[in-house]
Design an enzyme around this catalytic site. Structure first.
Site, PDB file in Angstrom:
ATOM      1  N   ASP A 171       0.840  -1.202   0.000  1.00 45.53           N
ATOM      2  CA  ASP A 171       0.000   0.000   0.000  1.00 45.53           C
ATOM      3  C   ASP A 171       0.877   1.255   0.000  1.00 45.53           C
ATOM      4  O   ASP A 171       2.094   1.200   0.268  1.00 45.53           O
ATOM      5  CB  ASP A 171      -0.879  -0.038   1.260  1.00 45.53           C
ATOM      6  CG  ASP A 171      -2.228   0.640   1.082  1.00 45.53           C
ATOM      7  OD1 ASP A 171      -2.346   1.474   0.172  1.00 45.53           O
ATOM      8  OD2 ASP A 171      -3.134   0.343   1.871  1.00 45.53           O
ATOM      9  N   ASP A 206     -10.716   1.815  -3.398  1.00 50.20           N
ATOM     10  CA  ASP A 206     -11.248   1.406  -2.096  1.00 50.20           C
ATOM     11  C   ASP A 206     -12.755   1.310  -2.120  1.00 50.20           C
ATOM     12  O   ASP A 206     -13.369   0.928  -1.128  1.00 50.20           O
ATOM     13  CB  ASP A 206     -10.843   2.421  -1.018  1.00 50.20           C
ATOM     14  CG  ASP A 206      -9.488   2.077  -0.432  1.00 50.20           C
ATOM     15  OD1 ASP A 206      -8.986   0.978  -0.708  1.00 50.20           O
ATOM     16  OD2 ASP A 206      -8.928   2.915   0.299  1.00 50.20           O
TER      17      ASP A 206
HETATM   18  C1  DGJ Z   1      -5.910   1.697   1.938  1.00 53.87           C
HETATM   19  C2  DGJ Z   1      -6.248   0.506   1.083  1.00 53.87           C
HETATM   20  O1  DGJ Z   1      -6.690   0.915  -0.152  1.00 53.87           O
HETATM   21  C3  DGJ Z   1      -7.248  -0.368   1.824  1.00 53.87           C
HETATM   22  O2  DGJ Z   1      -7.639  -1.443   1.012  1.00 53.87           O
HETATM   23  C4  DGJ Z   1      -6.628  -0.856   3.103  1.00 53.87           C
HETATM   24  O3  DGJ Z   1      -5.553  -1.707   2.802  1.00 53.87           O
HETATM   25  C5  DGJ Z   1      -6.153   0.323   3.937  1.00 53.87           C
HETATM   26  N1  DGJ Z   1      -5.338   1.228   3.180  1.00 53.87           N
HETATM   27  C6  DGJ Z   1      -5.400  -0.141   5.142  1.00 53.87           C
HETATM   28  O4  DGJ Z   1      -4.871   0.887   5.861  1.00 53.87           O
END
Ligand code: DGJ
Length: 723
Positions: free
Chosen positions: A453, A517
């Site tokens: 990430d 997300d």
């Molecule tokens: C942002 C990501 O896009 C989510 O899927 C998740 O992994 C969160 N970060 C975790 O902090």
């Protein structure tokens, strides 16, 4: 000298050199074996203008009187004084071609500058182009911009590019091409939620399956610009460049700077032809993951929207058991497992398993996962750090900022973003620490997958007081590459607050991108449709989220969420322990459908119909047999909102083999569940929906089938099998 002529499936690229510099005189339709003398294209000289033809150079230059965006901007420091050799006059040194590749060297000996250009027209029609500038002089040369660009034909009159934000990535916007420059600038230090995955020019009204299109993509995960530049003489160039900061690239004698690759595709059959060129290139790479390389993409369960930061071994084992029962094949433990990480304010950088949460390490969970036949994946965010972490307390000088000294010594800290900052990977000690920690985690645990990430922009991003996004981007790439070399069996996913790092630079190093997300299926229809313009579905993560979306509050039937996820790399992000009874059976059915069709979806040709009814989206994947055309296909008919008419009417299904007859079946709703859920409103569905039907590909493309009166935010799933 004869022009160089690269050709591949319907595309020609012609590079002429008769003006003394390399210029692309044609990028578009295949021109066949013979070309006329290149001087045929010499333009007239208009009144009150330069006394010579102005080539639209491979690297357009002011020294040839090109008045648009120049290919190279830079200047030399002579005796420490900047501003010299500001106008380089590159002349051809050599142009060689080897099959579908060409190498062109141009130099200005007086300015001490050489530019080498590498071009490859890949077998599926995708063009890859890079420039490399070398300082042959005896003093430093500062590169302000080295742009990769291509001319488009005069009948390209419209532009399409993509933009977005968190949870709404990659939405299209269109405009007419007019004189001037349309620039999409990314100053996020990462690719960005609003980054345009592609910039396409095309003939009037070009669509999914009609019109000529010339499209470019810049393969870079840092600051960048993409542009369409229409100059006063009417010519249009499209392309992009890395956006360099002040004196970010200063070449010492003998040093070189290489641009990110510009990928480009031409299609005479609309945007679907552009996707075909990109997919063909992706799928020909030896390290590609997906059906084309014989590696089925596993069903994923990601813990994020199931438990967030609430990591408890018992709960997670229950979740793993429930996932295994459903047929999940990869279990990914998301954020929250490492030292001090109880929320998003602390812990980043301390890449040790949290001893209080996990007294026996991750092994009990990993064993629970792997003993049930699933792979184990782990979330990391290696480029980031919280001030509330042991590593930030020990090494404040590793935290990026604009000042030459650390924030503890009076330097300025950039504004926080999700309470986090960036670790300075340009600092070799910081890079090594991060490498060692992730390497240790991978060596000490049975981990098959990393979800990598990156949850903030790189703002005021400097190393030792000088801007360093360029170096940071390369250092991050080196980190991916080194970890991949040490652990070649570990697949890496690129996530960045959802889909803020989606580009072919990162996709050279990762096997999947997290598109957004947003797990709301309605939003996902658009996000996945436009991400899929360039990136094939096997590389685009798509999850069934909770019944009511956590990011939009919308509630959707399971069928709509599942049919949306089926056209990507399928998974779930949901506390599936709570899914019981009929709903659990339905979920199992969709997991089964994914397993049955992933080979097709992950290797076939993407088809998107041009549907006049704006409340409908019709898309599918068609499997072509090598000699006998399309043999099977899976299509979704998606209702995004209420339609204007009482009946949706006939919907055409393009892309099948016109000369073959197909058996059409609805696999959702299937005959037994014609009144299932809230998919329809009508009293009597069209009979073919229950009975199936037979029709030729030509009939389906030209006449189509009457569709049910679908309710908004619902979809049906159709299978076509050649008889
Ligand atoms: C942002 C990501 O896009 C989510 O899927 C998740 O992994 C969160 N970060 C975790 O902090």
């Amino acid at each position: 000298m004869h022009p160089l002529h690269l050709r591949s499936v319907g595309t020609s690229l012609v590079i002429s050199t008769h003006h003394g510099e390399a210029e692309i005189t044609h990028w578009g339709a295949d021109l066949g074996d013979t070309l006329p003398d290149p001087t045929i294209l010499n333009e007239p000289i208009p009144p009150s203008s330069i006394d010579a033809n102005v080539p639209a150079g491979l690297l357009p230059q002011a020294s040839s009187s090109w008045q648009g965006r120049p290919g190279l901007r830079g200047h030399r420091y002579t005796d420490g004084v900047p501003g010299f050799d500001f106008s380089v006059r590159l002349r051809l040194v050599s142009a060689t071609s080897d099959g579908n590749s060409a190498v062109i060297v141009q130099a200005d000996p007086d300015a001490g500058i050489t530019v080498t250009t590498n071009l490859t027209l890949h077998p599926g029609g995708l063009l890859e182009l890079r420039h490399s500038v070398t300082n042959d002089g005896t003093s430093p040369f500062q590169v302000d911009e080295l742009a990769t660009m291509l001319p488009v034909a005069p009948d390209a009159v419209e532009l399409l590019d993509l933009t977005g934000r968190w949870c709404r990535e990659r939405h299209p916007q269109r405009r007419a091409i007019q004189q001037g420059t349309w620039v999409r600038t990314g100053r996020h230090g990462r690719t960005g939620h609003d980054s345009s995955l592609l910039l396409a020019a095309g003939t009037a009204g070009f669509g999914n399956r009609h019109g000529k299109v010339w499209a470019t993509h810049l393969a870079w995960s840092g600051n960048h610009e993409q542009f369409a530049d229409n100059v006063a003489d009417g010519r249009t160039m499209v392309g992009g460049s890395e956006l360099l900061g002040p004196a970010e690239v200063v070449l010492q004698p003998g040093e070189s700077y290489t641009t990110p690759a510009l990928f480009a595709a031409y299609s005479d059959r609309g945007l679907d032809g552009i996707s075909e060129a990109f997919y063909s290139w992706f799928r020909s790479r030896p390290h590609h993951v997906g059906a084309a390389s014989g590696k089925a993409r596993p069903v994923v369960l990601n813990t994020w929207e199931a438990v967030y930061f609430d990591h408890k071994l018992d709960t997670l084992i229950e979740l793993a058991e429930s996932a295994a029962d459903l047929g999940v094949e990869r279990f990914v433990l998301d954020d929250g497992w490492f030292r001090g990480r109880r929320g998003d304010h602390a812990g980043l950088g301390d890449w040790y398993v949290d001893e209080t949460l996990w007294p026996n390490g991750l092994t009990p969970l990993i064993d629970a996962v792997t003993s049930r036949g699933m792979e184990f994946g782990l979330w990391v965010e290696p480029e980031m750090v919280n001030l509330d972490s042991d590593i930030a307390r020990a090494h404040p000088e590793w935290i990026v900022g604009p000042s030459a000294v650390s924030y503890k010594d009076g330097g300025r800290l950039p504004l926080g973003w999700r309470q986090q900052h960036v670790i300075d990977l340009v600092n070799p000690d910081a890079w090594q620490y991060i490498y060692d920690r992730i390497d240790a985690l991978l060596s000490e645990n049975n981990i098959s997958y990393l979800k990598w990430d990156q949850n903030r922009d790189l703002l005021e991003h400097g190393h030792a007081g000088r801007t360093s996004v360029h170096e940071q981007t390369l250092a991050a790439y080196r980190l991916f590459d080194a970890l991949h070399a040490a652990h070649p069996g570990v697949e890496i996913e690129s996530c960045s607050s959802g889909g803020a790092r989606v580009d072919l630079g990162i996709l050279e190093r990762t096997g999947r991108i997290w598109a957004s997300d947003c797990n709301d299926a309605l939003e996902r229809q658009t996000i996945q449709r436009w991400t899929g313009m360039v990136v094939p579905p096997e590389l685009v993560g798509g999850h069934i989220g909770p019944t009511t979306s956590h990011t939009t509050g919308r509630t959707h039937d399971l069928s709509f969420r599942a049919i949306t996820a089926l056209f990507g790399h399928f998974g779930m992000e949901w506390d599936v322990r709570s899914v019981t009874g009929e709903e659990r059976e339905e979920l199992k059915r969709f997991i089964g459908l994914y397993k049955e069709h992933r080979g097709l979806v992950h290797s076939g040709r993407m088809v998107r119909a041009d549907v006049p009814d704006e409340s409908l989206m019709v898309h599918g994947v068609v499997a072509d047999a090598p000699t006998s055309g399309a043999t099977a296909a899976l299509f979704a008919v998606v209702k995004t909102r209420t339609g204007f008419s009482e009946l949706p009417g006939r919907v055409t299904i393009p892309g099948l083999d016109p000369s073959r007859t197909y058996r059409v079946e609805a696999i959702f709703p299937a005959p037994g569940d014609a009144d299932y859920g809230h998919t329809f409103t009508e009293a009597k569905p069209a009979p073919w929906l229950a009975s199936g039907a037979e029709a030729s590909g030509r009939f389906l493309a030209e006449v189509g089938l009457p569709m049910p009166v679908l309710n908004p935010e619902h979809a049906i799933l159709l299978r076509f099998t050649a008889l």
